[in-house]
Design an enzyme around this catalytic site. Structure first.
Site, short mmCIF file in Angstrom:
data_model
loop_
_atom_site.label_atom_id
_atom_site.label_comp_id
_atom_site.label_asym_id
_atom_site.label_seq_id
_atom_site.Cartn_x
_atom_site.Cartn_y
_atom_site.Cartn_z
CB CYS A 68 -35.79 7.25 23.07
SG CYS A 68 -35.96 5.80 22.03
CB CYS A 96 -33.40 4.23 23.24
SG CYS A 96 -34.07 5.11 21.86
CG ASP A 97 -32.77 5.19 27.05
OD1 ASP A 97 -31.82 4.57 26.58
OD2 ASP A 97 -32.96 6.40 26.86
#
Ligand code: NAP
Length: 318
Positions: A140, A143-144
């Protein structure tokens, strides 16, 4: 937020899943006065809650952030009385109506069930990937990505997800290397053009990531790449690996109870959301191997709620 003590024993419509399909099904079922309840899973909002700008959902000329779109869809359904429960459905019994739905400590009955449990990111299946996930290996970018400022990255895959994730990651990374197993991308033309034009993107063709190098403590330090034409194996330094090779449908709990295709997607009948079990309907990526778009998922959520409403009219339980 609905808590366990607010729950009824039986619902006319229970929805499993909370992406575009689940939220739209909840909206339509709520507006039909069916007081639906939806289990949101452990990733409320589904795949769009893990994405950034969505540019192809009609009604937003400048685009809309995925998490914001999902949040507003949920609020819209709640305004008409839909209830949402955080948590994953652990088992179902679809052998007789009302169906049983169990989510951890919660057990309730459903006169109709809408399966909108979506699909989850696929992994390469190598040992080093399992070991380093969350320590430099991710599925992701949204997200990261932030953690990889000025770092060099590898993105695996050649579809729209890989192009989208790769392009997004160039906002942070110094360089993004797309490793693809063929010499052509599967991604749509517009996403390909955007990726090819991006100076921070580099393409490594006909290649597979054979091993991810690094440790949990120190993170990723590189990858071993195998050229699939020549068999040559070489090392590429990088500080992060994003795997973007597609998804598998979340249908494990329905195995043996509802007809699934060879890849595990729920089979629906003709142009409807009917599954092999009367009273069970499917919507969104869990049954869609062809379109898999936010807007088609929303459309199929609408169909499933309308099919459930009609079914309830025709099959009143005593
Ligand atoms: P996809 O289209 O199935 O592409 C998966 C890619 O990963 C393919 O290039 C595939 O290679 C590669 N791959 C699969 N398994 C692999 C493995 N084990 N090792 C190495 N590579 C592997 O999946 P997706 O990109 O997630 O897209 C899914 C659907 O969502 C598509 O319909 C797409 O259009 C849509 N989508 C749209 C957007 C957008 O419009 N904003 C964004 C993301 C996704 P091959 O090419 O050789 O098969």
């Amino acid at each position: 937020m609905t808590t366990t003590k607010d729950l009824k024993e039986e619902y006319k419509v229970v929805i499993i899943g909370s992406g575009c399909a689940g939220y739209t099904a909840a909206l339509y079922a709520a507006r039909a006065n069916l007081e639906p309840i939806a289990f949101e899973g452990i990733e409320p909002g589904g795949q769009l809650s893990l994405t950034t700008l969505v540019e192809n959902f009609p009604g937003f000329p400048e685009g809309v952030m995925g998490p914001e779109l999902m949040d507003t869809m949920k609020k819209q359904a709640e305004r008409f009385g839909a209830k949402f429960v955080f948590g994953e459905v652990t088992s179902v019994d679809l052998s007789k109506r009302p169906f049983s739905v169990i989510a951890g400590e919660i057990a309730l009955k459903a006169e109709t069930l809408i399966i909108a449990s979506g699909a989850s990111a696929k992994l390469l299946g190598i040992e080093s990937e399992r070991r380093l996930i969350g320590h430099g290996v991710s599925t992701c970018a949204t997200c990261d990505g932030f953690f990889f400022k000025d770092k060099e990255l590898v993105v695996v895959g050649g579809g729209d997800s890989a192009m989208e994730e790769g392009t997004f990651l160039t906002k942070f990374a110094s360089k993004v290397n797309i490793v693809h197993r063929r010499d052509k991308l599967r991604a749509s033309k517009i996403m390909q053009d955007r990726a090819f034009k991006n100076e921070k993107m580099n393409f490594i063709w006909n290649s597979a990531v054979q091993e991810i190098l690094g440790t949990k403590e120190g993170g990723v330090t590189g990858v071993k790449i195998r050229n699939l034409n020549t068999g040559e194996i070489w090392e590429k330094e990088c500080q992060g690996v994003f795997v973007a090779i597609g998804h598998t449908p979340n249908t494990r709990i329905f195995e043996g109870q509802v007809e699934l295709d060879e890849k595990g997607y729920v089979v629906t009948k003709g142009n409807t959301s009917f599954t092999s079990v009367p009273g069970v309907f499917a919507a969104g990526d869990v049954h869609d191997t062809r379109y898999r778009q936010a807007i088609t998922a929303a459309g199929s959520g609408c169909k499933a709620a309308m099919d459930a409403e009609k079914f309830l009219e025709e099959h009143e339980l005593d």
